[in-house]
Motif scaffolding. Structure first.
Motif, PDB file in Angstrom:
ATOM      1  N   GLY A 135       0.833  -1.220   0.000  1.00 47.59           N
ATOM      2  CA  GLY A 135       0.000   0.000   0.000  1.00 47.59           C
ATOM      3  C   GLY A 135       0.858   1.256   0.000  1.00 47.59           C
ATOM      4  N   PRO A 136       1.793   1.383   0.979  1.00 52.01           N
ATOM      5  CA  PRO A 136       2.666   2.559   0.977  1.00 52.01           C
ATOM      6  C   PRO A 136       3.462   2.705  -0.322  1.00 52.01           C
ATOM      7  CG  PRO A 136       2.795   1.430   3.092  1.00 52.01           C
ATOM      8  CD  PRO A 136       1.955   0.567   2.201  1.00 52.01           C
ATOM      9  N   ARG A 139       1.317   4.195  -2.894  1.00 48.84           N
ATOM     10  CA  ARG A 139       1.078   5.630  -2.646  1.00 48.84           C
ATOM     11  C   ARG A 139       2.322   6.462  -2.921  1.00 48.84           C
ATOM     12  NH1 ARG A 139      -2.043   3.410   1.422  1.00 48.84           N
ATOM     13  NH2 ARG A 139      -0.478   3.499   3.066  1.00 48.84           N
ATOM     14  N   GLU A 211       3.606   6.844  13.281  1.00 49.65           N
ATOM     15  CA  GLU A 211       3.356   7.324  11.908  1.00 49.65           C
ATOM     16  C   GLU A 211       3.205   6.143  10.948  1.00 49.65           C
ATOM     17  OE1 GLU A 211       5.513  11.702  12.199  1.00 49.65           O
ATOM     18  OE2 GLU A 211       6.729   9.942  11.747  1.00 49.65           O
ATOM     19  N   ALA A 214      -0.282   4.711  11.550  1.00 51.10           N
ATOM     20  CA  ALA A 214      -1.310   5.560  10.928  1.00 51.10           C
ATOM     21  C   ALA A 214      -1.300   5.371   9.414  1.00 51.10           C
ATOM     22  CB  ALA A 214      -1.064   7.019  11.285  1.00 51.10           C
ATOM     23  N   ASP A 215      -0.113   5.202   8.844  1.00 49.86           N
ATOM     24  CA  ASP A 215      -0.026   5.068   7.387  1.00 49.86           C
ATOM     25  C   ASP A 215      -0.655   3.754   6.910  1.00 49.86           C
ATOM     26  OD1 ASP A 215       0.897   6.140   4.847  1.00 49.86           O
ATOM     27  OD2 ASP A 215       2.223   4.394   4.829  1.00 49.86           O
ATOM     28  N   ALA A 217      -2.820   2.018   8.374  1.00 51.67           N
ATOM     29  CA  ALA A 217      -4.269   2.004   8.654  1.00 51.67           C
ATOM     30  C   ALA A 217      -5.042   2.388   7.392  1.00 51.67           C
ATOM     31  CB  ALA A 217      -4.596   2.962   9.795  1.00 51.67           C
ATOM     32  N   ARG A 218      -4.417   3.159   6.515  1.00 51.31           N
ATOM     33  CA  ARG A 218      -5.068   3.553   5.253  1.00 51.31           C
ATOM     34  C   ARG A 218      -5.306   2.339   4.358  1.00 51.31           C
ATOM     35  NH1 ARG A 218      -1.475   8.406   3.007  1.00 51.31           N
ATOM     36  NH2 ARG A 218      -3.186   8.545   1.517  1.00 51.31           N
ATOM     37  N   ASP A 219      -4.549   1.247   4.619  1.00 55.18           N
ATOM     38  CA  ASP A 219      -4.731   0.016   3.835  1.00 55.18           C
ATOM     39  C   ASP A 219      -5.610  -0.986   4.583  1.00 55.18           C
ATOM     40  OD1 ASP A 219      -2.880   0.972   1.862  1.00 55.18           O
ATOM     41  OD2 ASP A 219      -1.301   0.523   3.327  1.00 55.18           O
TER      42      ASP A 219
END
Ligand SMILES: NC(=O)c1ccc[n+]([C@@H]2O[C@H](COP(=O)([O-])OP(=O)(O)OC[C@H]3O[C@@H](n4cnc5c(N)ncnc54)[C@H](OP(=O)(O)O)[C@@H]3O)[C@@H](O)[C@H]2O)c1
Length: 280
Positions: A135-136, A139, A211, A214-215, A217-219
């Motif tokens: 995911g990261p 992005r 951090e 939190a990042d 969590a977007r996935d």
């Protein structure tokens, strides 16, 4: 010795799936154990263990989510004991480098199995294409609590080749294979490698554990699942694993696959450039 009936724990996962394919290609019966199997196997439910183990002569031991978590070594020891009692002579354990909890699991298997092999692995290259860092990567921002540390990422196709050999061939018992890739890379290097292979810009953003949580969590990764992983990363990404090991050469008689080759293959699969389907 040829093991004709091999149990592969986590056989639907990244390493297990690759091992199952390799064994079946060699005509060896490989049985998948996972929660989604026809006869579900769950680490948490000991009643499912014997069903999975019955009739197996060798087993690939892969614990999910992570071998280093508290309490896992005791469970692995108990599982290895059940396996031994049910006639599983050969056990191959997937372990992690620089992790005290993983070392305790190694010891439990070494003390129990008639024949054991430990594959003590560095970070997987495939974390960026098949796991929590996909995911990261998509992005274009790799947020990780990794500072400037360098890591010798391993291509898990190498790891699966070693595990398949250790499960089915003589000459690997009683061995700890410490496996890494052939090169140390910082996360900046990784971002540059993936950018070059994928033809798009990916940057590394050194961050804190929170951090990172939190990042991802977007996935859809729940903070309660991500936090223990973040803590583990912080502990192992402190430079303790910033060295090359020779397990791949020792086991396979050839050099380990370089990250550049992995990145080219992953890019060619299209994973880093998903097509946005236009709606008619
Ligand atoms: N990622 C890294 O960089 C790295 C480095 C060194 C070592 N490791 C070790 O690699 C191991 C993970 O291997 P992997 O990446 O191949 O696994 P994976 O791709 O995450 O797959 C996990 C497998 O285990 C099954 N599973 C998950 N939860 C389960 C449960 N509660 N009971 C029974 N089966 C369960 C899954 O199938 P179902 O969903 O069907 O149950 C799946 O087959 C961990 O022990 C970790 O410590 C990882």
């Amino acid at each position: 010795m040829t093991n004709s009936n091999v149990l592969v724990l986590g056989g639907t996962g990244r390493t297990g799936g690759r091992i199952v394919r390799r064994l079946r290609d060699r005509g060896i019966q490989a049985r998948v154990a996972s929660r989604r199997g026809r006869e579900p196997f769950r680490w948490e439910d000991r009643a499912t263990w014997d069903v999975a183990l019955r009739g197996a002569s060798a087993a690939y031991l892969c614990y999910s989510p992570d071998l280093a978590f508290p309490g896992v070594a005791e469970m692995i020891g108990e599982f290895a004991g059940r396996a031994r009692n049910l006639g599983v002579d050969r056990m191959v354990l997937l372990s992690g480098r620089g992790e005290a909890g993983a070392r305790a699991s190694e010891k439990a298997v070494q003390e129990t199995a008639a024949q054991w092999t430990v594959i003590r692995s560095s970070w997987f290259a495939q974390n960026f294409s098949e796991h929590f860092l996909l995911g990261p990567t998509l992005r274009g921002r790799l947020v990780l609590p990794a500072g400037d540390v360098r890591e010798p990422f391993i291509d898990i196709d190498d790891l699966a080749e070693i595990a398949s050999a250790a499960l089915t061939e003589d000459g690997h018992a009683g061995t700890v294979y410490e496996v890494t890739g052939p090169r140390l890379l910082s996360m900046h290097d990784v971002a540059a490698e993936i950018s070059a292979a994928a033809g798009r810009n990916i940057e590394y953003v050194p961050g804190t554990a929170e951090e990172f949580v939190a990042d991802v969590a977007r996935d859809g990764v729940r903070p309660d699942d991500a936090r223990p992983l973040a803590e583990l990363f912080e502990s192992i990404l402190d430079g303790r694993n910033a060295s090359i090991a020779t397990g791949v050469e020792s086991a396979l008689g050839r050099p380990a696959t370089d990250f550049t080759d992995y990145a080219r293959r992953a890019a060619a699969s299209g994973i880093w450039n998903p097509r946005i389907e236009s709606r008619a």
